[in-house]
Design a protein around this motif. Structure first.
Motif, PDB file in Angstrom:
ATOM      1  N   ASP A 175     -22.489   1.625 -45.260  1.00 33.66           N
ATOM      2  CA  ASP A 175     -21.029   1.684 -45.291  1.00 33.66           C
ATOM      3  C   ASP A 175     -20.446   0.948 -46.498  1.00 33.66           C
ATOM      4  N   LEU A 176     -21.189   0.002 -47.034  1.00 32.47           N
ATOM      5  CA  LEU A 176     -20.704  -0.748 -48.195  1.00 32.47           C
ATOM      6  C   LEU A 176     -20.294   0.164 -49.338  1.00 32.47           C
ATOM      7  N   LEU A 177     -21.016   1.265 -49.503  1.00 30.38           N
ATOM      8  CA  LEU A 177     -20.793   2.120 -50.672  1.00 30.38           C
ATOM      9  C   LEU A 177     -19.427   2.780 -50.670  1.00 30.38           C
ATOM     10  N   GLN A 178     -18.808   2.940 -49.506  1.00 30.99           N
ATOM     11  CA  GLN A 178     -17.481   3.555 -49.481  1.00 30.99           C
ATOM     12  C   GLN A 178     -16.395   2.582 -49.971  1.00 30.99           C
ATOM     13  N   TYR A 179     -16.775   1.319 -50.210  1.00 30.34           N
ATOM     14  CA  TYR A 179     -15.805   0.324 -50.667  1.00 30.34           C
ATOM     15  C   TYR A 179     -16.046  -0.111 -52.119  1.00 30.34           C
ATOM     16  N   LYS A 180     -16.792   0.687 -52.844  1.00 28.47           N
ATOM     17  CA  LYS A 180     -17.025   0.387 -54.256  1.00 28.47           C
ATOM     18  C   LYS A 180     -15.697   0.314 -55.000  1.00 28.47           C
ATOM     19  N   GLY A 181     -15.536  -0.730 -55.796  1.00 24.93           N
ATOM     20  CA  GLY A 181     -14.303  -0.935 -56.541  1.00 24.93           C
ATOM     21  C   GLY A 181     -13.254  -1.727 -55.794  1.00 24.93           C
ATOM     22  N   GLN A 182     -13.513  -2.039 -54.518  1.00 18.43           N
ATOM     23  CA  GLN A 182     -12.548  -2.775 -53.715  1.00 18.43           C
ATOM     24  C   GLN A 182     -12.901  -4.261 -53.641  1.00 18.43           C
ATOM     25  N   THR A 183     -12.023  -5.017 -53.010  1.00 15.66           N
ATOM     26  CA  THR A 183     -12.235  -6.457 -52.827  1.00 15.66           C
ATOM     27  C   THR A 183     -12.792  -6.705 -51.436  1.00 15.66           C
ATOM     28  N   LEU A 184     -13.976  -7.318 -51.368  1.00 14.20           N
ATOM     29  CA  LEU A 184     -14.615  -7.623 -50.089  1.00 14.20           C
ATOM     30  C   LEU A 184     -14.550  -9.115 -49.805  1.00 14.20           C
ATOM     31  N   ILE A 185     -14.371  -9.445 -48.535  1.00  6.49           N
ATOM     32  CA  ILE A 185     -14.517 -10.826 -48.089  1.00  6.49           C
ATOM     33  C   ILE A 185     -15.771 -10.875 -47.218  1.00  6.49           C
ATOM     34  N   THR A 186     -16.728 -11.724 -47.601  1.00  8.42           N
ATOM     35  CA  THR A 186     -18.005 -11.830 -46.898  1.00  8.42           C
ATOM     36  C   THR A 186     -18.208 -13.258 -46.399  1.00  8.42           C
ATOM     37  N   THR A 187     -19.298 -13.467 -45.701  1.00 13.54           N
ATOM     38  CA  THR A 187     -19.707 -14.811 -45.304  1.00 13.54           C
ATOM     39  C   THR A 187     -20.509 -15.449 -46.438  1.00 13.54           C
ATOM     40  N   ASP A 188     -20.955 -16.686 -46.221  1.00 14.42           N
ATOM     41  CA  ASP A 188     -21.895 -17.304 -47.160  1.00 14.42           C
ATOM     42  C   ASP A 188     -23.313 -17.213 -46.616  1.00 14.42           C
ATOM     43  N   GLY A 189     -23.502 -16.363 -45.601  1.00 18.14           N
ATOM     44  CA  GLY A 189     -24.832 -16.137 -45.049  1.00 18.14           C
ATOM     45  C   GLY A 189     -25.264 -17.100 -43.967  1.00 18.14           C
ATOM     46  N   THR A 190     -24.415 -18.065 -43.613  1.00 17.89           N
ATOM     47  CA  THR A 190     -24.815 -19.059 -42.607  1.00 17.89           C
ATOM     48  C   THR A 190     -23.983 -18.979 -41.332  1.00 17.89           C
ATOM     49  N   THR A 191     -22.910 -18.200 -41.344  1.00 12.49           N
ATOM     50  CA  THR A 191     -22.020 -18.069 -40.190  1.00 12.49           C
ATOM     51  C   THR A 191     -21.583 -16.614 -40.076  1.00 12.49           C
ATOM     52  N   LEU A 192     -20.904 -16.292 -38.982  1.00  9.62           N
ATOM     53  CA  LEU A 192     -20.168 -15.040 -38.970  1.00  9.62           C
ATOM     54  C   LEU A 192     -18.883 -15.240 -39.779  1.00  9.62           C
ATOM     55  N   LEU A 193     -18.115 -14.170 -39.952  1.00  9.67           N
ATOM     56  CA  LEU A 193     -16.874 -14.276 -40.725  1.00  9.67           C
ATOM     57  C   LEU A 193     -15.666 -14.488 -39.816  1.00  9.67           C
ATOM     58  N   GLY A 194     -15.610 -13.731 -38.730  1.00  7.66           N
ATOM     59  CA  GLY A 194     -14.459 -13.828 -37.835  1.00  7.66           C
ATOM     60  C   GLY A 194     -13.412 -12.763 -38.074  1.00  7.66           C
TER      61      GLY A 194
ATOM     62  N   GLY B 290     -22.213 -11.582 -36.799  1.00 10.77           N
ATOM     63  CA  GLY B 290     -23.389 -12.072 -37.506  1.00 10.77           C
ATOM     64  C   GLY B 290     -23.112 -12.422 -38.959  1.00 10.77           C
ATOM     65  N   ARG B 291     -24.159 -12.837 -39.628  1.00 13.33           N
ATOM     66  CA  ARG B 291     -24.045 -13.348 -41.000  1.00 13.33           C
ATOM     67  C   ARG B 291     -23.702 -12.269 -42.023  1.00 13.33           C
ATOM     68  N   TYR B 292     -23.885 -10.986 -41.663  1.00 19.71           N
ATOM     69  CA  TYR B 292     -23.632  -9.903 -42.604  1.00 19.71           C
ATOM     70  C   TYR B 292     -22.229  -9.299 -42.456  1.00 19.71           C
ATOM     71  N   GLU B 293     -21.379  -9.968 -41.693  1.00 22.61           N
ATOM     72  CA  GLU B 293     -20.027  -9.469 -41.468  1.00 22.61           C
ATOM     73  C   GLU B 293     -19.219  -9.493 -42.777  1.00 22.61           C
ATOM     74  N   TYR B 294     -18.408  -8.458 -42.956  1.00 31.15           N
ATOM     75  CA  TYR B 294     -17.516  -8.421 -44.126  1.00 31.15           C
ATOM     76  C   TYR B 294     -16.295  -7.574 -43.800  1.00 31.15           C
ATOM     77  N   VAL B 295     -15.246  -7.731 -44.612  1.00 36.23           N
ATOM     78  CA  VAL B 295     -14.057  -6.902 -44.458  1.00 36.23           C
ATOM     79  C   VAL B 295     -13.489  -6.580 -45.840  1.00 36.23           C
ATOM     80  N   PRO B 296     -13.190  -5.313 -46.125  1.00 37.24           N
ATOM     81  CA  PRO B 296     -12.508  -4.960 -47.374  1.00 37.24           C
ATOM     82  C   PRO B 296     -11.013  -5.285 -47.240  1.00 37.24           C
ATOM     83  N   VAL B 297     -10.455  -5.940 -48.220  1.00 37.49           N
ATOM     84  CA  VAL B 297      -9.043  -6.314 -48.166  1.00 37.49           C
ATOM     85  C   VAL B 297      -8.165  -5.065 -48.157  1.00 37.49           C
TER      86      VAL B 297
END
Length: 412
Positions: free
Chosen positions: A123-142, A384-391
């Motif tokens: 699914d990441l590929l559909q957000y190419k060129g956009q701004t993503l907010i991710t974790t630092d790999g140690t927590t979930l994002l929320g 999980g640690r791989y959580e992200y959201v496109p702005v």
């Protein structure tokens, strides 16, 4: 629409507050730290100009955007939850901002070699060129569901700043403990006073959902008998072996990792065992009510069959219903789904209408008299640690809320 940096700042101010809920607690909210964000939201709603801002003894936050039109139209609501899942830690969240995402691997944590890769998360590929907010790999994002909160607050702020946009009365509510299945338990539907509402708690951009699983929890208790293994012949009963027989007797392909769409499943979530006693905990899920009831019956029949083979009553099954498919309550008022679908299309998005493979506060609220479909909040890989959201997805969700507000005024 509201500027991207404003959204990022607001969202980060929420996710950096730890609000993990606790299924072992019997208080509401289940953790004291959830009050920290709840109280912050009260002050923020007041500061942007919302009316009737309240917080009750259980940390449910409600507020009103008054109507700015002369005619009477239905009152609509928007709901999100501020707790995060106990499946993975939500303490010390350190969000990373990936601007103009290039479609390649994102190193979340170099030290631990944690990589968010489109080769696994396509699914990441559909957000190419956009701004993503991710974790630092140690927590979930929320982002589940602080993205939803951010979107509702931002949409209300936008409508307050643009009185030329006509709308009826809008109610909003932010709840505790959704992640442990209690988000609607102390929701005061009468006080909320909406004719219907939308939870902003879906995943990828475009999602619109008005079906969810029927759900139950099953606890299988197996009684064994422990004696010294050197003198155990004809005396010992090893409950662990019986538990293995029970597990292996269920359909092996009817598990979460082998099912999709409207397919139901049995999911073994916990084993606690020794020779003398073993307890299995399952969740049972199906969208179809008849199939759901049949799944529960399988557990009882299997326990009886094994007890008969053992010639002893060693296996006991206790099944507790958890929530029901909200489709039954939404179909009589399908115009509320039609409005959401039109609002999504007006934002230039193709609606993705599909069943939720899980539960939602909207299900319980629908059965409490508040029909409540679910709309995307934009996040991915929740809990999980791989959580992200496109702005940009959050921006579109804000636009959808504003569009629903406009349609509310136009259609009634």
């Amino acid at each position: 629409m509201i500027h991207k940096q404003h959204i990022i700042k607001r969202f980060i101010s929420y996710v950096t507050i730890d609000t993990e809920s606790d299924p072992e607690s019997d208080t509401t909210p289940s953790t004291e730290k959830q009050w920290n964000l709840a109280n912050k939201l009260v002050e923020e709603l007041k500061s942007i100009g919302m009316s009737d801002v309240t917080i009750d003894e259980n940390a449910y936050v409600m507020a009103t955007l008054p109507s700015n039109i002369d005619k009477e139209v239905p009152v609509i609501g928007f709901v999100s939850h501020f707790d995060t899942s106990p499946d993975f830690t939500g303490a010390h969240v350190k969000p990373q901002i990936i601007e103009n995402y290039n479609g390649e691997d994102i190193v979340l944590n170099e030290k631990e070699n944690t990589i968010l890769s489109p080769s696994y998360f396509e699914d990441l590929l559909q957000y190419k060129g956009q701004t993503l907010i991710t974790t630092d790999g140690t927590t979930l994002l929320g982002a589940d569901d602080k993205a939803g909160i951010c979107e509702i607050v931002s949409a209300m702020e936008y409508l307050l700043q643009h009185p030329e946009i006509k709308h009826g009365k809008i109610r909003i509510c932010f709840t505790p403990d959704e992640e442990i299945g209690r988000g609607a338990h102390k929701f005061d539907v009468a006080k909320f006073g909406a004719d219907w509402a939308y939870t902003m708690d879906g995943s990828q951009i475009g999602e619109l959902e008005y079906e969810n699983f029927n759900a139950a929890k099953a606890v299988v208790s197996i009684q064994g008998k422990i004696v010294h293994p050197g003198y155990a012949k004809g005396k010992m009963i090893n409950s662990l072996y019986i538990a293995t027989d029970f597990i292996n007797s269920l359909p092996r392909l009817e598990t979460p990792e082998h099912t999709e769409g409207r397919e139901g499943f049995f999911h073994l979530t916990d084993i606690n065992g020794e020779v003398d006693k073993t307890v299995l905990e399952y969740i049972i899920r199906d969208h179809d009510k008849e199939k759901f009831e049949a799944r529960k019956e399988i557990f009882q029949k299997l326990a009886k069959e094994l007890n008969d083979q053992l010639e002893k009553e060693l296996i006991e099954v206790k099944i507790t219903d958890q929530y029901s498919n909200m489709r039954e309550k939404i179909e009589p008022v399908m115009h509320i789904v039609d409005i959401a679908e039109e609002a999504i299309k007006q934002a230039g998005i193709t609606p993705i209408i599909k069943p939720i493979r899980g539960g939602t506060d909207g299900s319980q609220l629908s059965y409490m008299g508040l029909p409540c479909p679910n709309i995307f909040a934009g996040g991915h890989n929740f809990h999980g640690r791989y959580e992200y959201v496109p702005v940009e997805s959050m921006q579109k969700a804000i636009e959808v809320i504003v569009n629903i507000a406009k349609l509310q005024a136009e259609k009634f």
